[in-house]
Scaffold this motif. Structure first.
Motif, PDB file in Angstrom:
ATOM      1  N   GLU A   1       0.837  -1.210   0.000  1.00 16.91           N
ATOM      2  CA  GLU A   1       0.000   0.000   0.000  1.00 16.91           C
ATOM      3  C   GLU A   1       0.872   1.261   0.000  1.00 16.91           C
ATOM      4  OE1 GLU A   1      -2.420   0.489   3.462  1.00 16.91           O
ATOM      5  OE2 GLU A   1      -3.550   2.153   2.561  1.00 16.91           O
TER       6      GLU A   1
ATOM      7  N   LEU B   1       1.016   4.120  -2.901  1.00 19.52           N
ATOM      8  CA  LEU B   1       0.772   5.545  -2.644  1.00 19.52           C
ATOM      9  C   LEU B   1       1.920   6.404  -3.170  1.00 19.52           C
ATOM     10  CD1 LEU B   1      -0.839   5.345   0.912  1.00 19.52           C
ATOM     11  CD2 LEU B   1      -1.908   6.264  -1.157  1.00 19.52           C
TER      12      LEU B   1
ATOM     13  N   LYS C   1       1.317   6.590  -6.799  1.00 22.49           N
ATOM     14  CA  LYS C   1       0.157   7.446  -7.079  1.00 22.49           C
ATOM     15  C   LYS C   1       0.571   8.914  -7.012  1.00 22.49           C
ATOM     16  CE  LYS C   1      -4.630   8.107  -5.704  1.00 22.49           C
ATOM     17  NZ  LYS C   1      -5.638   7.893  -4.659  1.00 22.49           N
TER      18      LYS C   1
ATOM     19  N   GLU D   1       5.213  12.501  -0.466  1.00 25.41           N
ATOM     20  CA  GLU D   1       4.312  11.433  -0.016  1.00 25.41           C
ATOM     21  C   GLU D   1       5.027  10.528   0.996  1.00 25.41           C
ATOM     22  OE1 GLU D   1       1.241  11.165  -0.222  1.00 25.41           O
ATOM     23  OE2 GLU D   1       0.846   9.087   0.360  1.00 25.41           O
TER      24      GLU D   1
END
Ligand SMILES: Cc1cc2nc3c(=O)[nH]c(=O)nc-3n(C[C@H](O)[C@H](O)[C@H](O)COP(=O)(O)O)c2cc1C
Length: 166
Positions: A21, A25, A28, A102
């Motif tokens: 995950e 991210l 992304k 991020e």
């Protein structure tokens, strides 16, 4: 925006791996970057194999942090999507900064490791990954769980701001 103001380069990492995950991210965030003509000329090679990360750390005298990181990201320009390398670099730099922000947001740390256009470094990366023509490796990122205290630098400088004229 906290992650922007709290980001700093992290060069030492614990051996805790990233979750799928977290990696998704980070990607992304990269794909959210702007790009000239929306060409999205970026490619990302994700490396978690410790032996490969160690090999990458030898490709530049300043790339040691990637050995011992949880995730190495090789950011490449795909000249098939925008043949002007300078624009590719700008787009890939925007994507790279998004990844670093991020990572900070997720409580991770990272550092940008320059390769292109230092003589030989990008070429060596091309050989390591057997990259096709028109794929230019630009730089690497080392990402992981911080094993050092973040030290955010105050870089505000009045002298670098020019109001209305030089
Ligand atoms: C294009 C670029 C290349 C960099 N190359 C390296 C590198 O090869 N090795 C390294 O340890 N840090 C590298 N850095 C990180 C810088 O040293 C760091 O961003 C700078 O000292 C400011 O510190 P900060 O990131 O903590 O704000 C690079 C940063 C950029 C933007």
């Amino acid at each position: 925006m906290n992650s922007l103001f709290n980001r700093c380069s992290i060069r030492r990492f614990t051996n805790e791996p990233l979750t799928e995950e977290q990696i998704n991210l980070l990607m992304k965030a990269a794909f959210s970057a702007p790009s000239a003509k929306n060409a999205q000329p970026w490619e990302f090679i994700l490396v978690t194999d410790p032996r490969k990360l160690h090999e990458l750390s030898d490709l530049s005298p300043y790339a040691k942090p990637i050995s011992g990181s949880a995730l190495g990201i090789i950011v490449c320009a795909n000249l098939n999507r925008n043949e002007m390398i300078d624009f590719c670099e700008q787009d890939c730099a925007a994507a790279t900064q998004n990844i670093l922000l991020e990572a900070t947001e997720l409580g991770l740390g990272g550092v940008w490791l320059g390769m292109y256009p230092a003589p030989g470094r990008s070429e060596r990366l091309k050989v390591v990954f057997n990259l096709p023509d028109k794929i230019v490796p630009l730089w690497m990122l080392a990402i992981g769980h911080p094993d050092e205290q973040p030290s955010v630098k105050d870089k505000w400088n009045d002298a670098y701001i020019h109001y209305e004229e030089w």
